[in-house]
Design an enzyme around this catalytic site. Structure first.
Site, short mmCIF file in Angstrom:
data_model
loop_
_atom_site.label_atom_id
_atom_site.label_comp_id
_atom_site.label_asym_id
_atom_site.label_seq_id
_atom_site.Cartn_x
_atom_site.Cartn_y
_atom_site.Cartn_z
N PHE A 260 9.67 -13.17 -4.43
CA PHE A 260 9.69 -11.72 -4.59
C PHE A 260 10.65 -11.38 -5.72
CE2 PHE A 260 11.07 -7.40 -4.20
CZ PHE A 260 9.87 -6.74 -4.01
N LYS B 81 20.94 -4.40 -6.75
CA LYS B 81 21.24 -3.96 -5.39
C LYS B 81 22.73 -3.66 -5.16
CE LYS B 81 17.01 -5.13 -3.13
NZ LYS B 81 16.08 -6.22 -3.37
N ASP C 255 17.39 -15.41 -9.58
CA ASP C 255 17.30 -14.01 -9.18
C ASP C 255 18.16 -13.85 -7.92
OD1 ASP C 255 16.73 -11.54 -8.12
OD2 ASP C 255 14.56 -11.67 -8.34
C1 LIG Z 1 14.93 -6.15 -4.36
C2 LIG Z 1 14.65 -7.32 -5.21
C3 LIG Z 1 14.10 -7.17 -6.49
C4 LIG Z 1 13.67 -5.83 -7.03
O1 LIG Z 1 14.73 -4.93 -7.10
P1 LIG Z 1 14.41 -3.35 -7.15
O2 LIG Z 1 15.76 -2.71 -7.34
O3 LIG Z 1 13.75 -2.99 -5.88
O4 LIG Z 1 13.52 -3.12 -8.32
C5 LIG Z 1 13.92 -8.30 -7.26
N1 LIG Z 1 14.25 -9.51 -6.79
C6 LIG Z 1 14.78 -9.71 -5.57
C7 LIG Z 1 15.14 -11.08 -5.12
C8 LIG Z 1 14.97 -8.61 -4.73
O5 LIG Z 1 15.45 -8.79 -3.50
#
Ligand SMILES: *Cc1c(COP(=O)(O)O)cnc(C)c1O
Length: 416
Positions: free
Chosen positions: A159, A273, A244
């Site tokens: 994700f 985040k 990520d």
């Molecule tokens: C939440 C998340 C995203 C996307 O971030 P947004 O601020 O919702 O665009 C990308 N990668 C990971 C691992 C995430 O948990």
């Protein structure tokens, strides 16, 4: 009338005392909003620390923390103060002009993480997009991949966001269906399989993009040594290792970054985040001068990326994370949480796994009704996929609050 309700002017609104306030808000949302989410039917009005309060005054412990965006707890007073102070000075300059907050954020990110450079963005998705663009350009200009042929390797069940390029390499059917045509140049391999990574690399591979722990997939932890081996394979082959850590980073797993559990420093680190404590969307791509140096003026940009309000909020959020030792808290209390949950006996529990205050309870039955039952007990969490409950409280949670929550989880699970 509707306006009165939305402003929550409770003194004037006789409806506030009625039990139907929640359904009024839900009805408005369902009528006028796109239905791209299926939230639990709680309407939050305010929050403080680990607690959120609904429009009818009920209190809940937040065991999701906005998918780790509020690791510092809701409305942290020091981040709030920074936000208010900066909002009275200047909020947005665009990058056409410089501001006095961005350089300080850069310096503090460097001091905290050791990365030479950063690129500020807003949402996590944008930071991932930016990292992909940078990896491709690095592939062409530094590695010498023939133009238009760069490949990026990703993992199944990843994700990384919801834009068209990112969903192009999702393996989740619903994330893709109806949104084609898709972007090419991505190769999907199984998560946790270093041999598959080695086999997938070609002279055209620019980067390997991976979540050190897959959050949305259900807090999936790869085999020990995987990250170290993957990083070494990338290093041997001149491939960028991109982590990520938007969800796993900034203390969630008991270290500042999840890669640190294996002593790995990625070539490119993506954060978001909790970088802004839930106040504001702030994300960043951190890397070396060699990699981020491929960007020249005009290559890439964002009107809001690096704005002074975002930077002031991010600076305060990082300070809170460090000064309140939230990574260590996560490690200590995460062990308590795992230990306590593993004492629960129920035939529907398939596995309980986690790292730090980031735990998944995998059931052999749907998780949604469990989350709804937990909500009625005053505990908020959310299923991921059909049968996994993800627990991720704010890292400021006390042991007493944590145990209170565990009691609720136990009582709900034992009634399954
Ligand atoms: C939440 C998340 C995203 C996307 O971030 P947004 O601020 O919702 O665009 C990308 N990668 C990971 C691992 C995430 O948990």
């Amino acid at each position: 009338m509707a306006v009165t309700i939305l402003q929550n002017d409770t003194s004037q609104d006789p409806l506030h005392k009625e039990k139907h306030l929640t359904s009024r808000f839900i009805a408005l949302e369902e009528q006028y909003g796109a239905h791209n989410y299926k939230p639990l039917d709680i309407v939050v009005e305010r929050a403080s620390g680990v607690w959120v309060y609904d429009v009818e005054g009920r209190r809940y412990l937040d065991f999701l923390a906005a998918y780790s965006a509020v690791n510092q707890g809701h409305c942290h007073p020091r981040i709030l103060a920074a936000l208010l102070e900066q909002a009275q000075k200047v909020t947005l300059t665009s990058r056409a002009f410089r501001n006095d907050q961005l350089p300080l954020l850069y310096e503090e990110l460097h001091n905290l993480t050791g990365f030479e450079m950063a690129l500020p963005m807003n949402s996590g998705t944008e930071a991932v997009e930016s990292a992909l663009k940078i990896a491709r350009k690095w592939g062409y200009t530094v590695k010498g991949i023939p133009e238009g042929q760069a490949e990026i390797i990703v993992c199944a069940n990843n994700f990384h966001g919801r834009t068209i390029s990112i969903i192009s390499f999702s393996t989740e059917e619903q994330y893709r269906m109806g949104f084609g045509p898709y972007l090419s140049g991505f190769k999907v391999i199984p998560f946790g399989d270093a041999a598959a990574l080695r086999a997938a690399i070609t002279p055209h591979t620019a980067a390997f993009l991976v979540e050190p722990i897959q959050g949305e997939a259900g807090v999936l932890i790869p085999p020990d040594g995987y990250l170290r081996e993957a990083a070494a394979i990338c290093n041997e082959n001149g491939v960028l290792f991109i982590a990520d850590e938007i969800q796993s980073g900034l203390g969630r797993t008991g270290k500042l970054f999840a890669c640190m559990h294996e002593g790995v420093t990625p070539d490119v680190l993506i954060i978001g985040k909790a970088l802004a404590g839930g106040f504001y969307p702030v994300s960043a791509v951190l890397s070396s001068r060699e990699v981020l140096g491929v960007l020249t003026p005009g290559d890439h940009g964002s009107t809001f990326g690096g704005n002074p309000l975002a930077c002031a909020v991010a600076r305060a959020s990082l300070r809170v994370l460090v000064e309140e030792n939230l990574s260590d808290r996560s490690a200590e209390l995460g062990a308590v949480l795992l230990d306590r949950l593993r004492q629960i006996r129920n035939q529907h529990i398939r596995e309980i796994r986690g790292r730090g205050l980031w735990v998944a309870i995998e059931l052999d039955s749907p998780a949604r009704p469990v989350c709804e039952a937990l909500m009625r007990q005053g505990l908020l969490c959310k299923e991921t996929h059909d049968n996994v409950i993800r627990l991720a409280p704010p890292l400021i949670i006390t042991k007493e609050e944590l145990l209170w929550a565990c009691d609720r989880v136990q009582s709900v699970l034992e009634q399954l």
